[in-house]
Design a protein around this motif. Structure first.
Motif, PDB file in Angstrom:
ATOM      1  N   ARG A  21       0.856  -1.167   0.000  1.00  0.00           N
ATOM      2  CA  ARG A  21       0.000   0.000   0.000  1.00  0.00           C
ATOM      3  C   ARG A  21       0.900   1.226   0.000  1.00  0.00           C
ATOM      4  N   CYS A  22       0.566   2.184  -0.861  1.00  0.00           N
ATOM      5  CA  CYS A  22       1.356   3.416  -0.923  1.00  0.00           C
ATOM      6  C   CYS A  22       1.358   4.063   0.464  1.00  0.00           C
ATOM      7  N   MET A  23       2.467   4.660   0.861  1.00  0.00           N
ATOM      8  CA  MET A  23       2.559   5.300   2.172  1.00  0.00           C
ATOM      9  C   MET A  23       1.696   6.568   2.237  1.00  0.00           C
ATOM     10  N   GLY A  31       3.513  11.516  -2.807  1.00  0.00           N
ATOM     11  CA  GLY A  31       2.646  10.491  -2.231  1.00  0.00           C
ATOM     12  C   GLY A  31       1.250  10.556  -2.825  1.00  0.00           C
ATOM     13  N   CYS A  32       0.572   9.398  -2.844  1.00  0.00           N
ATOM     14  CA  CYS A  32      -0.768   9.348  -3.431  1.00  0.00           C
ATOM     15  C   CYS A  32      -1.826   9.778  -2.425  1.00  0.00           C
ATOM     16  N   ASP A  33      -2.938  10.298  -2.935  1.00  0.00           N
ATOM     17  CA  ASP A  33      -4.076  10.654  -2.084  1.00  0.00           C
ATOM     18  C   ASP A  33      -4.893   9.411  -1.791  1.00  0.00           C
ATOM     19  N   GLU A  66       8.592   0.560  -4.678  1.00  0.00           N
ATOM     20  CA  GLU A  66       8.311   1.940  -5.065  1.00  0.00           C
ATOM     21  C   GLU A  66       6.913   2.021  -5.658  1.00  0.00           C
ATOM     22  N   CYS A  67       6.129   2.964  -5.204  1.00  0.00           N
ATOM     23  CA  CYS A  67       4.768   3.115  -5.734  1.00  0.00           C
ATOM     24  C   CYS A  67       4.851   3.575  -7.183  1.00  0.00           C
ATOM     25  N   PRO A  68       4.189   2.842  -8.102  1.00  0.00           N
ATOM     26  CA  PRO A  68       4.292   3.206  -9.519  1.00  0.00           C
ATOM     27  C   PRO A  68       3.660   4.565  -9.834  1.00  0.00           C
ATOM     28  N   SER A  69       2.712   5.033  -8.977  1.00  0.00           N
ATOM     29  CA  SER A  69       2.059   6.301  -9.275  1.00  0.00           C
ATOM     30  C   SER A  69       2.858   7.504  -8.776  1.00  0.00           C
ATOM     31  N   CYS A  70       3.402   7.400  -7.569  1.00  0.00           N
ATOM     32  CA  CYS A  70       4.037   8.591  -7.001  1.00  0.00           C
ATOM     33  C   CYS A  70       5.534   8.423  -6.776  1.00  0.00           C
ATOM     34  N   GLY A  71       6.015   7.206  -6.875  1.00  0.00           N
ATOM     35  CA  GLY A  71       7.453   6.996  -6.733  1.00  0.00           C
ATOM     36  C   GLY A  71       7.941   6.869  -5.306  1.00  0.00           C
TER      37      GLY A  71
HETATM   38 ZN   LIG Z   1       1.781   6.323  -4.283  1.00  0.00          ZN
END
Ligand SMILES: [Zn+2]
Ligand SMILES: Nc1nc2c(ncn2[C@@H]2O[C@H](COP(=O)(O)OP(=O)(O)OP(=O)(O)O)[C@@H](O)[C@H]2O)c(=O)[nH]1
Ligand SMILES: [Mg+2]
Ligand SMILES: [Zn+2]
Length: 410
Positions: A21-23, A31-33, A66-71
């Motif tokens: 899960r993205c942080m 970071g993702c919302d 690493e989150c693919p959306s936000c890195g």
């Molecule tokens: Zn993310």
């Protein structure tokens, strides 16, 4: 390495499929919302608390990705099926799920409330172990449904509602213990020899009637099947011959009509056992390998006459270890009681079905409740932790000692 069993949905998850899960966003950084996590909402049966940073998959079996959306790099691992958290310590030493079962009114909810309280306080300190909830829902539910009524308001817990009407989720905790190196070694040699080990305690507070229906509900079965150890709770007041051994106050509370045979402890245990055997496709004569702790609850209801020279009634002799002499004495005493109460069948049945089982006697409340409330002295648990100590010992997390039992029965 073995796949991991998710302690929430009990799916088997191969390590390379563990998701992250993205942080999320921290301050002004990347970071993702949060978004609505539909899988998690489906699992909990509610969208409350399900707005979280997104889940993503990552190749390999690493502890971070690493989150693919936000890195942003994430270390929060989750189950790919139900999106519940998989704690890092659990991913490292999986496969120690402890399940708890018992007939209606056996004392399950009370036992759960008190066992967790003891592990967070007295017993946790004694064992140098920490008990941490694996998710926020567990924290909230423990407070609301267990700790507040029993410890703050001193009320008995209400009958657990059936899973048919209210969705059930387990309480999931990680019990982590740092084992000291052998005491015999001089202290300079002990340095760096500490070992940290964890056990996931998954407690499903089932409603007694859910185990009465022939088709034990699917999630419960998966839960039992995934368990690496099972604690069966048995109410001695339900055993046919126990009446004579009860305190007057306890005997007065017993219903005049004989209890429903379906709810008798041996029948409940037999139903669970049969279901497990079928799932595991065991041949006749082959015994189940899962270690089983069978605990008589409400031991305080037994007449004081029984306390004389009783291993059950003394306090546990050796703090911080499993006293093996005491363990054998309690086991033998409970076995004796079962036979004396015409419940010897239960002992015979367990021996036929399980390769390893141990008998216990516990009291969560430590005294007779009255008028729906905990007795005047408050909650005074007696030996509630014993089954767990035995299991910790079985899992190599707790040392066994001999020769320290006082044996004076006081
Ligand atoms: Zn993310
Ligand atoms: N004397 C004594 N009574 C207890 C103890 N623990 C539970 N009880 C009694 O047993 C009753 C049932 O306990 P629960 O913990 O609610 O039992 P349960 O197995 O969760 O019951 P269901 O949710 O209805 O299946 C309580 O209301 C108490 O009256 C104990 O340690 N000592
Ligand atoms: Mg209950
Ligand atoms: Zn899951």
């Amino acid at each position: 390495m073995r796949p991991i069993t998710c302690p929430y949905c009990f799916a088997e998850v191969p390590r390379q499929q563990i998701a992250f899960r993205c942080m999320g966003r921290a301050g002004r950084g990347q970071g993702c919302d949060p978004v609505l996590d539909e899988r998690l909402a489906a699992y909990t049966g509610s969208t409350a608390g399900a707005s979280l940073p997104p889940v993503f998959t990552a190749p390999g079996r690493r502890s971070r990705a690493e989150c693919p959306s936000c890195g942003r790099v994430s270390t929060r691992r989750v189950c790919p099926h139900c999106h519940n958290p998989l704690p890092a310590a659990y991913c490292e030493t999986p496969g120690r799920i402890v399940a708890l079962v018992g007939a209606k009114n056996a004392g399950k909810s009370t036992y759960i409330a008190v066992l967790l309280h003891e592990l967070m306080n007295r017993v946790g300190t004694e064992l140098d172990a920490s008990l941490v909830a694996c998710d926020d829902r567990t924290i909230d539910r423990y407070k609301r449904d267990f700790a507040r009524p029993l410890y703050e308001e001193r009320r008995l817990l209400p009958t657990t509602t059936s899973a048919a009407t209210a969705p059930r989720e387990p309480l999931v905790y990680l019990l982590t213990r740092t084992r000291q190196a052998r005491r015999r070694l001089p202290s300079r040699l002990r340095l760096g020899r500490e070992r940290t080990e964890s056990l996931v305690l998954v407690l499903f507070d089932t409603a007694g009637e859910d185990l009465r229906s022939r088709e034990v509900r699917d999630l419960h079965l998966r839960y039992l099947e995934a368990a690496d150890a099972i604690i069966f709770l048995v109410d001695p007041l339900e055993l046919p011959g126990a009446r004579a051994a009860l305190r007057e106050e306890a005997a007065a509370l017993l219903p005049a009509t004989p209890p429903d045979p379906d709810a008798e402890p041996i029948n409940v245990i037999a139903r669970v056992t049969e279901a497990l055997r079928q799932r595991r496709e065991l041949r006749t004569g082959e015994r189940l390998k899962v270690p089983v702790a069978v605990a008589l609850t409400k031991i305080d209801a037994l007449a004081p006459a029984l306390a004389v020279q009783s291993a059950l009634h003394r306090t546990r002799p050796s703090p911080g270890t499993l006293d093996l002499d005491d363990r054998e004495a309690v086991d033998a005493q409970v076995r004796g009681l079962l036979h004396q109460w015409q419940a010897g069948q239960l002992d015979v049945y367990l021996r036929q079905q399980y390769a390893e089982y141990a008998l216990f006697g516990v009291s969560a409340l430590g005294g007779m409740p009255s008028d729906g409330r905990v007795g005047a002295g408050g909650v005074r648990p007696h030996r509630v932790e014993d089954p767990l100590l035995w299991l910790l010992h079985r899992f190599g997390m707790l040392e066994g000692t001999r020769g320290r039992a006082n044996g004076n029965g006081s």
